[in-house]
Scaffold this motif. Structure first.
Motif, mmCIF file in Angstrom:
data_model
loop_
_atom_site.group_PDB
_atom_site.id
_atom_site.type_symbol
_atom_site.label_atom_id
_atom_site.label_comp_id
_atom_site.label_asym_id
_atom_site.label_seq_id
_atom_site.Cartn_x
_atom_site.Cartn_y
_atom_site.Cartn_z
ATOM 1 N N ILE A 1 17.958 -5.024 -32.606
ATOM 2 C CA ILE A 1 17.222 -5.973 -33.464
ATOM 3 C C ILE A 1 17.462 -5.624 -34.942
ATOM 4 O O ILE A 1 17.728 -6.488 -35.773
ATOM 5 C CB ILE A 1 15.712 -5.959 -33.141
ATOM 6 C CG1 ILE A 1 15.472 -6.399 -31.697
ATOM 7 C CG2 ILE A 1 14.942 -6.855 -34.122
ATOM 8 C CD1 ILE A 1 14.065 -6.181 -31.184
ATOM 9 N N ARG A 2 17.388 -4.327 -35.227
ATOM 10 C CA ARG A 2 17.583 -3.904 -36.622
ATOM 11 C C ARG A 2 18.988 -4.269 -37.109
ATOM 12 O O ARG A 2 19.171 -4.697 -38.247
ATOM 13 C CB ARG A 2 17.334 -2.403 -36.750
ATOM 14 C CG ARG A 2 16.917 -2.005 -38.149
ATOM 15 C CD ARG A 2 16.286 -0.634 -38.262
ATOM 16 N NE ARG A 2 16.596 0.260 -37.176
ATOM 17 C CZ ARG A 2 15.762 0.546 -36.185
ATOM 18 N NH1 ARG A 2 14.565 0.004 -36.121
ATOM 19 N NH2 ARG A 2 16.113 1.380 -35.235
ATOM 20 N N HIS A 3 19.962 -4.147 -36.222
ATOM 21 C CA HIS A 3 21.333 -4.491 -36.595
ATOM 22 C C HIS A 3 21.426 -5.982 -36.955
ATOM 23 O O HIS A 3 22.051 -6.343 -37.965
ATOM 24 C CB HIS A 3 22.287 -4.161 -35.439
ATOM 25 C CG HIS A 3 23.721 -4.275 -35.786
ATOM 26 N ND1 HIS A 3 24.432 -3.247 -36.368
ATOM 27 C CD2 HIS A 3 24.598 -5.311 -35.667
ATOM 28 C CE1 HIS A 3 25.675 -3.637 -36.576
ATOM 29 N NE2 HIS A 3 25.802 -4.891 -36.152
ATOM 30 N N VAL A 4 20.777 -6.834 -36.146
ATOM 31 C CA VAL A 4 20.798 -8.282 -36.456
ATOM 32 C C VAL A 4 20.113 -8.517 -37.805
ATOM 33 O O VAL A 4 20.599 -9.279 -38.646
ATOM 34 C CB VAL A 4 20.083 -9.092 -35.333
ATOM 35 C CG1 VAL A 4 19.955 -10.558 -35.724
ATOM 36 C CG2 VAL A 4 20.826 -8.949 -34.016
ATOM 37 N N GLU A 5 19.001 -7.834 -38.017
ATOM 38 C CA GLU A 5 18.246 -8.006 -39.265
ATOM 39 C C GLU A 5 19.083 -7.612 -40.484
ATOM 40 O O GLU A 5 19.118 -8.322 -41.486
ATOM 41 C CB GLU A 5 16.987 -7.147 -39.189
ATOM 42 C CG GLU A 5 16.058 -7.347 -40.361
ATOM 43 C CD GLU A 5 14.764 -6.565 -40.178
ATOM 44 O OE1 GLU A 5 14.703 -5.652 -39.322
ATOM 45 O OE2 GLU A 5 13.825 -6.862 -40.916
#
Ligand code: 13P
Ligand code: SF4
Length: 345
Positions: free
Chosen positions: A258-262
């Motif tokens: 999720i953090r990577h997408v963010e």
């Protein structure tokens, strides 16, 4: 006007204009992934569960793999296994309802033995947790007496109690390296263990447990996504087989993905993990296009709005662990939390 949800003759909550009004903000949030025509089915439960949470001074913890109506409708705390373990230890509620699987409910109980921990369906298990017993760990210790035991949290309390330290997919490499050992026994996920081995010089002794959801992905499948969508970012969970990880652009725990997408905001993404997570992340990033392979975790999907409501009403099913097992398992979980403190990956 009363705000207590109305019920039908068989005791189930019903959809009324008040329920529609009280749940309108949730519908607005999940509109991209929950069809509006389904809302009259979910909304009465969302509304009734909120009412019962207040009556019981309860919090609901939901893993990233839960369906959006649970994740956005009733959960107080959401996240990956590491975040749920940390937050379960911090809450001052009297009751914790785990909208996840049994090992997660046990971890919450291990960290908060004085609280009532409920799981809405006792059959919500995990193929990794079922792949190993406490007796297996004792045999491995006899065979490799110099090697400390690092255990993935996806295990029973009995297995944790036989371990030196736990880990999650978010902190596995860090936990292994914190031991400064020549070799460690890493249990029970073979593929996560292989991934850790590729990132450390510590020798890793493996066990052949697999996640039944992630082991189904293949490297060929990734090639097909890349052919169909030339600009796609492929992000995979480390419970996937090595050929899948080798073909991916990024590997991380559910929160890591999720953090990577963010941070990167790719135009198009495929999350090689359980399929409800793509729905939950799509809600947060409306500008990102998600290609959704659908590998569902049948255990996570045993948790539903109706059984969460029943769990709060009847205070079932209580998770109980022998005090002696709790104490030893707690040491292993707390050692992990101490290693990971502040890391938040
Ligand atoms: P994480 O949320 O820790 O990445 O775990 C994935 C998983 O399979 C939990 O059951
Ligand atoms: Fe277990 Fe895999 Fe389901 Fe997670 S997704 S609970 S590891 S079977």
């Amino acid at each position: 006007m009363s705000t207590t949800p109305r019920v039908s003759v068989d005791g189930e909550p019903v959809y009324t204009p008040e329920v529609a009004r009280r749940t309108a903000a949730v519908l607005e949030r999940v509109r991209r992934v929950v069809p509006e025509m389904e809302w009259p089915v979910h909304a009465p439960y969302v509304d009734a569960i909120r009412d019962w949470k207040a009556r019981r001074n309860a919090v609901i913890l939901a893993h990233n793999y839960q369906t959006p109506e649970i994740f956005y409708g009733v959960a107080d705390i959401t996240g990956d296994s590491l975040a749920l373990a940390r937050r379960a230890a911090e809450t001052d509620a009297d009751v914790i309802v785990m909208a996840g699987v049994h090992f997660m409910a046990e971890t919450a109980k291990i960290l908060s033995p004085e609280k009532t921990v409920l799981i809405p369906d006792l059959e919500a298990g995990c193929s990794l947790a079922e792949s190993i017993t406490g007796a297996d760990v004792r045999l491995l210790r006899e065979r490799y007496p110099d090697a400390p035991v690092v255990t993935y949290v996806n295990t029973s309390a009995d297995v944790k109690a036989e371990s030196d330290v736990c880990c999650t997919s978010a902190n596995a490499v860090e936990v292994v390296e914190s031991l400064a050992a020549r070799r460690v026994i890493f249990l029970p996920d073979e593929y996560l263990g292989r991934y850790v081995a590729s990132r450390t010089t510590t020798e890793i002794i493996l066990w052949k447990g697999h996640c039944e959801v992630h082991e189904r992905f293949t490297g060929e499948e990734i090639e097909v996504y890349r052919k169909q969508h030339t600009d796609i970012a492929v992000l995979a969970h480390p419970e996937c087989p090595p050929d899948v990880l080798a073909a991916s652009d990024f590997v991380g725990s559910t929160s890591g993905l999720i953090r990577h997408v963010e941070e990167r905001r790719p135009a198009k993404v495929v999350l090689i993990t359980e399929c409800s997570m793509s729905d939950n992340v799509a809600v947060q990033f409306p500008e990102v296009e998600f290609i959704r392979p659908c590998n569902l975790c049948p255990h996570m999907k045993r948790i539903t709005l109706p059984n969460i409501l029943r769990s709060l009403q009847k205070m079932e099913h209580r998770v109980e662990i022998e005090p002696e097992v709790t104490a030893r398992a707690r040491t292993a979980v707390e050692r992990m939390l101490a290693v990971g403190r502040g890391a938040g990956r």
